[in-house]
Design an enzyme around this catalytic site. Structure first.
Site, PDB file in Angstrom:
ATOM      1  N   VAL A  70      29.727  62.954  23.050  1.00 29.89           N
ATOM      2  CA  VAL A  70      28.505  63.422  23.704  1.00 29.89           C
ATOM      3  C   VAL A  70      28.549  64.891  24.079  1.00 29.89           C
ATOM      4  CG1 VAL A  70      27.833  61.153  24.574  1.00 29.89           C
ATOM      5  CG2 VAL A  70      29.344  62.615  25.949  1.00 29.89           C
ATOM      6  N   ASN A  96      24.740  57.692  30.454  1.00 26.58           N
ATOM      7  CA  ASN A  96      25.709  57.086  31.377  1.00 26.58           C
ATOM      8  C   ASN A  96      27.129  57.481  31.004  1.00 26.58           C
ATOM      9  OD1 ASN A  96      26.603  55.127  33.472  1.00 26.58           O
ATOM     10  ND2 ASN A  96      27.495  54.105  31.700  1.00 26.58           N
ATOM     11  N   SER A 149      25.523  60.272  40.751  1.00 25.16           N
ATOM     12  CA  SER A 149      26.457  59.747  41.747  1.00 25.16           C
ATOM     13  C   SER A 149      26.095  60.312  43.109  1.00 25.16           C
ATOM     14  CB  SER A 149      27.893  60.146  41.393  1.00 25.16           C
ATOM     15  OG  SER A 149      28.774  59.929  42.483  1.00 25.16           O
ATOM     16  N   TYR A 163      32.904  67.570  39.396  1.00 24.29           N
ATOM     17  CA  TYR A 163      32.150  66.319  39.318  1.00 24.29           C
ATOM     18  C   TYR A 163      30.943  66.375  40.249  1.00 24.29           C
ATOM     19  CZ  TYR A 163      31.215  61.284  39.487  1.00 24.29           C
ATOM     20  OH  TYR A 163      30.627  60.044  39.424  1.00 24.29           O
ATOM     21  N   ALA A 165      29.402  68.995  41.499  1.00 21.93           N
ATOM     22  CA  ALA A 165      28.437  70.007  41.071  1.00 21.93           C
ATOM     23  C   ALA A 165      27.622  69.531  39.877  1.00 21.93           C
ATOM     24  CB  ALA A 165      29.167  71.306  40.733  1.00 21.93           C
ATOM     25  N   LYS A 167      27.074  66.381  38.905  1.00 19.76           N
ATOM     26  CA  LYS A 167      26.218  65.251  39.254  1.00 19.76           C
ATOM     27  C   LYS A 167      24.999  65.703  40.063  1.00 19.76           C
ATOM     28  CE  LYS A 167      28.275  61.855  37.192  1.00 19.76           C
ATOM     29  NZ  LYS A 167      27.590  61.087  36.123  1.00 19.76           N
ATOM     30  N   ILE A 196      30.793  51.501  43.857  1.00 22.36           N
ATOM     31  CA  ILE A 196      30.495  50.350  43.009  1.00 22.36           C
ATOM     32  C   ILE A 196      31.801  49.713  42.543  1.00 22.36           C
ATOM     33  CG2 ILE A 196      29.300  49.528  40.954  1.00 22.36           C
ATOM     34  CD1 ILE A 196      27.420  50.707  43.056  1.00 22.36           C
TER      35      ILE A 196
END
Length: 269
Positions: A70, A96, A149, A163, A165, A167, A196
């Site tokens: 991706v 995702n 998130s 992560y 920044a 998200k 989760i």
């Protein structure tokens, strides 16, 4: 209610790393299929995607998969082109993919920063880059659902600057793009999961639990949530299904937080 019959869902990150439990991507893919959508999925590893494909087909659904990087434009384009070649349309896009690496700006290497930005954020740009032109030409438009998130909303107790920044950037990417594409009947929304319980969480527990006590580690995470428990992958999947459905046809440029109240709490993070 929430039926998706006749719709084609292109999805990234639907792999399942274990035969036990359900990860968020696998649960979203299964729920889409249960509601009648045809799944076309791209995943970094085919073996993990095959587990999800087998589960979906075992329940009577339709799911095709292909190996996809991706972060690579040509790979993402091939995924989109093959989906169109097989089904002729894309009604739903679910982004995702994501990974968290520890570190603050002072100690995170530039290489790790770039990898995080590419995987967590550039991947969303690339899928939208190739899918939005398709959706806007369709009379029925389309629905894009990004998985972010709560780390993009608040500090969650771990130094993971890249992560957090990326998200957070996903939220604004979706809002801005949603406004641009609203006249074209293409909606973009974001699901924002909190803590989760997934197979990935179990793996983290084995790695980080004090004294190797996985049970206590999981109890600690449950206790952080005002509702007293972590959510599961189906809580996230059910939200994604709503946003993909015609029942949400007037909802765009929004995020739905699925976190048991943790981002509204002043308690321990």
């Amino acid at each position: 209610m929430l039926r998706l019959d006749g719709k084609v869902a292109l999805m990234t990150g639907l792999g399942q790393t274990t035969e036990e439990g359900w990860g968020i991507g696998a649960a979203i893919a299964m729920k889409l299929a249960q509601q009648g959508a045809v799944i076309f999925g791209g995943n970094r590893t085919l073996a993990s995607a095959e587990r999800t494909k087998t589960r979906i087909e075992g329940a009577g659904g339709v799911c095709d998969i292909q190996k996809t990087d991706v972060t690579n434009s040509a790979s993402v384009k091939a995924l989109v082109d093959n989906c169109i070649r097989r089904h002729g349309r894309i009604d739903i896009l679910v982004n995702n993919v994501g990974k968290s690496e520890p570190g603050c700006p002072a100690d995170m290497s530039e290489e790790v920063w770039d990898q995080q930005v590419d995987l967590n954020l550039k991947s969303v740009y690339l899928t939208c880059h190739f899918v939005l032109p398709i959706m806007e030409k369709q009379e029925t438009g389309g629905s894009v659902i990004n998985v972010s998130s709560i780390a993009g909303l608040r500090y969650i107790g771990k130094p993971q600057i890249a992560y957090s920044a990326t998200k957070a950037a996903i939220l604004q990417f979706a809002k801005t793009t949603a406004v641009i594409y609203a006249p074209k009947n293409v909606r973009l929304n974001t699901v924002v999961p909190g803590l989760i319980h997934t197979p990935y969480t179990q793996a983290l527990a084995k790695r980080y639990a004090p004294d190797g006590n996985v049970g206590e580690y999981m109890k600690m995470r449950d206790a952080q949530v005002p509702m007293g428990r972590m959510g599961d992958a189906w809580d996230v999947a059910n939200t994604a299904i709503f946003l993909a459905s015609d029942e949400a046809r007037y909802i765009t440029a929004q995020e739905i937080v699925v976190d048991g109240g943790i981002t509204s709490s002043t308690g321990r993070t």
